[in-house]
Design an enzyme around this catalytic site. Structure first.
Site, mmCIF file in Angstrom:
data_model
loop_
_atom_site.group_PDB
_atom_site.id
_atom_site.type_symbol
_atom_site.label_atom_id
_atom_site.label_comp_id
_atom_site.label_asym_id
_atom_site.label_seq_id
_atom_site.Cartn_x
_atom_site.Cartn_y
_atom_site.Cartn_z
ATOM 1 C CG MET A 157 11.109 25.133 -0.532
ATOM 2 S SD MET A 157 10.209 26.343 -1.493
ATOM 3 C CE MET A 157 9.260 27.178 -0.237
ATOM 4 C CE1 TYR A 200 15.312 32.647 4.933
ATOM 5 C CE2 TYR A 200 15.324 30.284 4.517
ATOM 6 C CZ TYR A 200 15.141 31.586 4.066
ATOM 7 O OH TYR A 200 14.789 31.808 2.769
ATOM 8 C CE LYS A 218 -0.240 0.111 5.016
ATOM 9 N NZ LYS A 218 -0.803 -0.646 6.141
ATOM 10 N NE ARG A 220 -6.423 1.574 11.946
ATOM 11 C CZ ARG A 220 -5.277 1.284 11.346
ATOM 12 N NH1 ARG A 220 -4.256 2.118 11.441
ATOM 13 N NH2 ARG A 220 -5.122 0.180 10.653
HETATM 14 C C1 LIG Z 1 -0.066 -1.893 6.540
HETATM 15 C C2 LIG Z 1 -0.706 -3.161 6.901
HETATM 16 C C3 LIG Z 1 0.061 -4.307 7.165
HETATM 17 C C4 LIG Z 1 1.582 -4.310 7.181
HETATM 18 O O1 LIG Z 1 2.062 -3.837 8.413
HETATM 19 P P1 LIG Z 1 3.641 -3.707 8.678
HETATM 20 O O2 LIG Z 1 3.738 -3.248 10.081
HETATM 21 O O3 LIG Z 1 4.149 -2.700 7.716
HETATM 22 O O4 LIG Z 1 4.222 -5.061 8.443
HETATM 23 C C5 LIG Z 1 -0.619 -5.492 7.413
HETATM 24 N N1 LIG Z 1 -1.969 -5.531 7.426
HETATM 25 C C6 LIG Z 1 -2.731 -4.454 7.191
HETATM 26 C C7 LIG Z 1 -4.215 -4.566 7.229
HETATM 27 C C8 LIG Z 1 -2.130 -3.234 6.930
HETATM 28 O O5 LIG Z 1 -2.886 -2.150 6.705
#
Ligand SMILES: *Cc1c(COP(=O)(O)O)cnc(C)c1O
Length: 371
Positions: free
Chosen positions: A310, A262, A31, A130
């Site tokens: 920046m 800065y 993802k 969640r």
């Molecule tokens: C992101 C995610 C994972 C992977 O988790 P990691 O800690 O990166 O291994 C597994 N299951 C779900 C549902 C996720 O959203």
């Protein structure tokens, strides 16, 4: 002006290493554009190493992935959000994680027009608080499910809140218990499905959570969830696939007492040599690293001096004689002792390795086919 290099060999080796730690099926979690590593390129590398299941962040990401992987199983971890997502499930053969009544009802309606039954992963709430169906929803969920003729139960899944904490083991086991109670209720009604709970940390530290399918994300990219803890050995051998470099634009002497950048919030305690580096927060380099981050060049750590701007940052290059305009310093990674891990950088920022990868990974990337 950051350049991101992804080492495909590391991605493959990490996948193979994780595969040796479990006998379960492995869903590679890619993802968020593969945690900033590039969705398609990462999936292709992992596929070459044997991955045939992928977890993506959205149905849209799944549709992109389907174009380069004809036959792999693709799971959308968030499931359908927009109305156009629902049609893509069938057309692109994407298996959705379903977490709400609204999703379930819409899917039930649209599935009537689909060619085949839609395989579904039901996401259960077991302690994260969640997304997911809650314990109190169970009876109603079972009843509604029985009327969902166009759907078939492929998997029950849940997510762990504290798998990456050495102190979190009790909570992991509590979630596992709650999850198993759920599964038993479905099994008692005669359903057959896969069970999935474990993320990277759970794969490494909590074998009883592996069940039928594990879901590694961050560890594929080489981060050890237990780095700098007594369990560090559990993630030994993982190798960070992402390196990020920035160019040296200029070098100057800095007289004792002179301020930098800065706010002049760095003040030279002695005569120094400084290098101006071509990266800043416009490149998703972190302003929070002002006066506290480090860069890396040929075995040496270079402290960040003053504010990150920046497009520019300044580092201490005192005594680094071979540095010149055009040299490239490592902002992340670098080989040998002193290379910067995402986890270490995250520590300077009060952040996590995930955010480091996702942010820096938005810069132009190249994928090496080394090995
Ligand atoms: C992101 C995610 C994972 C992977 O988790 P990691 O800690 O990166 O291994 C597994 N299951 C779900 C549902 C996720 O959203």
């Amino acid at each position: 002006m950051l350049k991101v290099e992804i080492n495909s060999r590391c991605l493959k080796d990490n996948f193979l290493l994780l595969g040796r730690k479990t006998s379960s099926k492995v869903m590679a979690v890619i993802k968020g554009d593969a945690y900033g590593h590039g969705l398609e390129e990462t999936a292709r590398s992992l596929h070459q190493a044997g991955a045939d299941r992928f977890g993506v962040g959205s149905v849209q990401e799944g549709a992109r992935l389907r174009k380069c992987l004809e036959n792999s199983q693709i799971y959308s971890l968030l499931g359908p959000v927009y109305s156009e997502d629902y049609q893509l499930l069938d057309r692109q053969r994407i298996i959705p994680f379903i977490h709400s009544w609204e999703q379930l009802k819409t899917l039930k309606e649209v599935a009537c027009s689909f060619r085949d039954k839609v395989p579904v992963v039901l996401k259960l709430e077991t302690g994260m608080n969640r997304l997911g169906f809650r314990g109190g929803d169970l009876q109603e969920l079972l009843e509604i499910w029985e009327s969902c003729r166009g759907l078939k139960l492929h998997m029950l899944a849940s997510h762990l809140s504290q798998a990456d904490s050495v102190q979190g083991r009790q909570e992991v086991l509590r979630q596992l218990d709650r999850y198993k109670d759920y599964c038993r209720a479905w099994q008692a009604r005669g359903y057959v499905f896969e069970k999935s709970l474990a993320n990277s940390a759970a794969i490494l530290a909590h074998p009883e959570t592996h069940l039928d399918c594990v879901r590694p994300g961050i560890s594929l990219y080489g981060d050890n969830p237990f780095e700098h803890t007594p369990w560090a050995y559990k993630g030994e051998g993982l190798a960070q696939a992402m390196q990020v470099r920035a160019p040296v634009l200029a070098l100057h002497d800095l007289k004792k007492g002179a301020g930098v950048s800065y706010g002049l919030c760095f003040n030279a305690p002695r005569d120094m040599r400084m290098a101006v580096i071509g990266c800043g927060y416009a490149d998703n380099y972190f302003r929070g690293l002002s006066n506290r981050g480090w860069m890396f060049y040929q075995g040496r750590r270079l402290p960040v001096l003053g504010r990150v701007c920046m497009q520019l940052s300044v580092v201490d290059a005192t005594g680094v004689n071979d540095l010149c305009p055009g040299s490239q310093v490592f902002v992340l990674g670098g080989s040998g002792a002193g290379g910067i891990s995402a986890r270490e950088m995250a520590g300077w920022l009060d952040s996590i390795s995930y955010e480091i990868f996702c942010s820096l990974g938005k810069n132009p990337r190249t994928h090496s086919r080394a090995g």
